[in-house]
Design an enzyme around this catalytic site. Sequence first.
Site, PDB file in Angstrom:
ATOM      1  N   VAL A   1       0.813  -1.226   0.000  1.00 23.71           N
ATOM      2  CA  VAL A   1       0.000   0.000   0.000  1.00 23.71           C
ATOM      3  C   VAL A   1       0.843   1.271   0.000  1.00 23.71           C
ATOM      4  O   VAL A   1       2.027   1.213   0.273  1.00 23.71           O
ATOM      5  CB  VAL A   1      -0.988   0.020   1.203  1.00 23.71           C
ATOM      6  CG1 VAL A   1      -1.949  -1.146   1.144  1.00 23.71           C
ATOM      7  CG2 VAL A   1      -0.223  -0.022   2.527  1.00 23.71           C
ATOM      8  N   GLU A   2       0.205   2.385  -0.299  1.00 25.70           N
ATOM      9  CA  GLU A   2       0.827   3.723  -0.327  1.00 25.70           C
ATOM     10  C   GLU A   2       2.120   3.743  -1.145  1.00 25.70           C
ATOM     11  O   GLU A   2       3.143   4.284  -0.727  1.00 25.70           O
ATOM     12  CB  GLU A   2       1.090   4.226   1.104  1.00 25.70           C
ATOM     13  CG  GLU A   2      -0.202   4.514   1.845  1.00 25.70           C
ATOM     14  CD  GLU A   2      -0.040   5.414   3.062  1.00 25.70           C
ATOM     15  OE1 GLU A   2       1.055   5.949   3.280  1.00 25.70           O
ATOM     16  OE2 GLU A   2      -1.024   5.585   3.782  1.00 25.70           O
TER      17      GLU A   2
END
Length: 822
Positions: A500-501
Site C-alpha cells: 500500500v501507499e
Amino acid sequence: MTVLLIAFLLAVSIGCAFYGARLPVWTVASALGICLFAASGQIPWPATVLVSLVFLAIAVPLNYLPWRRRYISGPFLERFGQMVPSLSETEQVALDAGTVGWEGELFAGQPDWKKLQAIPHPELTSDEQAFLDGPVEELCGMLHQWDITHRDADLDPQTWEFLKRRKFFGMIIPKEYGGLGFSALAHRAVLQKVSSISSVAGSQVAVPNSLGPAELLVHYGTAEQKSWYLPRLARGEEIPCFALTGPTAGSDATSIPDYGVVCRGDYKGQSVLGIRLTFDKRYITLAPVATLIGLAFRMHDPDGLLGEKKDLGISLALVPRDTRGVEIGQRHMPLNVPFQNGPIRGKDVFVPLDALIGGVEMAGHGWRMLVELLSVGRAISLPASATGGAKLASLATGAYARIRKQFNTPIGRFEGVEAALARIAGNTYAISALSRMTATAVDLGEKPAIPSAIAKYHATERGREVIIDAMDIHGGKGVILGPRNYLGRAWQGMPIWITVEGANILTRSMMIFGQGAIRCHPFILKELEALKLPDEGQRIRRFDELLFGHIGYSLRNATRSLVLGLSFGKFAAVPNDRRTAKYYQKLSRYSASLAFVSDIAMLMLGSKLKQKEHLSARLGDVLSQLYICSAMLKRFESSGRPAADQAILAWAFHDCIHKIQTALQRVVDNFPQPFLRGVLRLVIFPMGYIERAPGDRLTHKVAQLLLAPSETRSRLTQGIYTSARAGHPVGTMEEALPAVIAAEPLERKLLKALKAGEISGLDWEQQLHDAIAKAVVTPAEAAMLTSVREKTMEIIAVDAFDADEFRLGRRPERSLQNQQAA
Ligand SMILES: Cc1cc2nc3c(=O)[nH]c(=O)nc-3n(C[C@H](O)[C@H](O)[C@H](O)COP(=O)(O)OP(=O)(O)OC[C@H]3O[C@@H](n4cnc5c(N)ncnc54)[C@H](O)[C@@H]3O)c2cc1C
C-alpha cells in the site's frame, strides 16, 4: 622547482575543487603562484613559459564570458534539452508538490552537519501525552488480537464506538472543527502504540487520519464543506474512505479509467448541474463501513457546461454512501489481517457540482492534491505502524529468547540466534529513528516527498526483516496461531504494508532516486527553468552561469569523493565528538560519492535514466541509507548520547554503511558505459572496499542487550503497549523476565548437583524435591524455582483447540455462501 610549481598548481586546483571555490579564486591563486615561482629565478624560463601558456589556455576562455557563452555554453544549451529526463505533466506536478529538507544536503555531496543538529527535536504536548496515557492505553486494553482476526474479523462494536467517541478518527482535524488537532509526532505515537497490539485497529485508525476526505478537506475544502463535514468526521458520525485504485490502475494511478461527465441531473427533487460518475474501485480500506467516499475520477465536460476545456483531468469528489447507484458493502480479506476493506462500484451515479472537493475551481487538480498530501500521510502512518511492530518484536523476542531454554541455556545465548537478535535490535533502532525524523519534518511544515518515500520503503522492508527474524527465533511458538500468538498475524500481514501507499518495488526503483535526483539537485531544476526563458540572450547568460556552477559542483564532488576516500574521511568538516566523528566522516565521504556518480549517470544517460531502474534503485539505496544514518545520529544526539546505546548505534550504522558500499559497488560494476567503470571505481573506492558488516563481537553485545531489562532496552522499545493485563502475552513475559533472570543461578546450582550425582529424580519435580531434602536449595529457593518454572511453562505454551471451537472462526467463503443463500 618546476616539479614543485606543478605540484603547487595541482594542490591549488584540488583545494579549490574540494572546497568548491569559484573560478576567479582558482585563477588568481594559480596566477599568483606562477608569478612567485617565476620571480624566485629558480625555474628555467622555457618551463615558466610552457606552464604559463597551459594555464592561460585554460583560464582565459573560462574567464572571458562572451567567448565562453558563445563556444561552450551556447552549443551545450542546444544539446541539454535532449539530455535531461523529459518530464510528463504528472511528474512535474509531483516535483512541484514537495519540499526539500535534509535529504537535499545529503544528495548535494557536502552535508552541513550543523543544519542536522539544528533540526528541533520536539516532544509531545501535555494534551497529547494525556491522550496516549488515557484513551490510547484504554483502547489497547480493549483489543484482543485473536478475537479480532479470527472470531469476529472486525473490531467489536464497543471498540468502534470508543474509537468514534474519543475522536481517534479526528487526530488531524483542527480543534476549531472539533478534532484533536494533533501534531504529526503525536499522530505517530498513537499509531505506534495501537499497531503494537493490533494491526487491524492500527490501520483502521491510520486511514481516516491519512490521505482521505478529512486531510483533503482541511487543505482544499470550501468553507461550507469544512464546516459541514469536518465536525462530523471528527466525531465519527461519518466514516471516510478514499477510493483511487481500480482493477486496471494500481501503481499507475494516473491512468484511472473511472470518469465523471458534467451534466444536468435531478438532485433532491431539483434539476442541478452536476457530475454523472461511473467507477470501479477495489482494495478500498474502510469501504465496507464507510459513509463518505472520497472518489478520484477523470472529469469530462463534453458539452462545455463549465468552460472550453473538455478533458478537465483527475478530480476528487465526496460521495455519500447512500447516493443512488453506489454499490458498496462487500469485503475483501487482506491476508489474515481483516481490517475493513472492499470494492466500490457505481454506474451513472449523479452528484451535484459542490461534491467536488474544493469546489469547481479545484476540478482537474486532483492529482496535485493527492501528491501533495501523500507525502505527509506516507511520512507518518506506515513508518509509525512499522515502528510499533518492530518494537514489539524486539521486546517480545528478547524476553522469549531469555526465557526459552535449550540444553539449559537461554536460546538467545546461541550465536546463531544472536545474529538474528542483533538484526532485530539494529533494524528497530533504524526504523524508529527514521519514522521520528520524517514525522518531525511534517511538523516543521515540510512536504517531505523523498523522505516519506524513503521512510515508507525502508520502514516496511526492515519491519518485514524484523518480523521474519522474530518468527524464526520463536520457532513453533510463532507458527501456532491462537490467543497466545503475538507474532503470526504481523508476519502474515507484512505484504500488505509492502504494497500500500506506493508498492515497494516501484518506490525503490523509481521514486526515491528518480525524484530525488531532480528535486534535490542544486542545478538541474534551475537549468530546466533556464531552458524555458523566452529571451535568447538572457537564456544563454543564465544557462552559462548555471552550467559553470554545475561543472564546479561536479568537480567538487569528484575531488571530495577521492580525497575523503583516500583519507578515510579525515578532511570532512564534522561535529567534534570522539565517539561519533568517524560516523559523520563516512557519511560526508559517501554523500560526495553519491553526488558525483549521480551527475555522471545523468550526463551519460539523460532521459534514459528513468528506464534504468537497477541503477536508479541502487542510487536510491545510497541516498536512503545516508538519510537513515543521519536520523540515527540525530536520535543518538537528542537522547543525550547515552553510552549504553552506543553498541546498537554502531551495529545499525555499520550495517547501513556496508549497504551503501554494496550499492555503490553494484552501480560501478554495472555502469552502462563500461569505459567509465574504472574512473568511477578510482574516484569512489580509491582504497578498495574497506567497509565491513558489523562484526561478531558487536553482534554478540547488541543481542545481549535484548535479553535483560535495561535502560537501553526500554529506550529501544519505548512507546508500545506492554500492559500485563490478563491475556496479553507480551506484558506477561515482561513481568516474568526479572524473576526468570534472578532464578538462573539457582537453576545452575540444581543442574550442577544433578550432574555431580548429588541429587536424582526422573523429572524436574522429583529432582527439586530431592534437592530440598539434601539441602542443595532452601525451601524459599525451591518456591522461587517452582514459580519461575510455572511462568515459563505458561509463556512457552501454545494454543490447542477442540475441533468444534476451532470451527467457530468465520470463514469468508462460508459467509458469502450463506449470504447468497439468504
Ligand atoms: C489491503 C490494501 C489496502 C488498500 N487500501 C487502499 C485505499 O484505501 N484506497 C486506494 O485507493 N487504494 C488502496 N489500496 C491499493 C494500493 O495502493 C495498490 O494495491 C497499490 O497501489 C499497488 O497497486 P496494485 O496492487 O494494482 O499492484 P500493481 O500496480 O499491479 O503492481 C504490481 C507490482 O509491480 C510493481 N511495479 C509497478 N510499476 C512499476 C514500475 N514502473 N517499476 C517497478 N515496479 C513496478 C509494483 O511495485 C508491484 O510490485 C490498497 C491495497 C491493499 C492491498
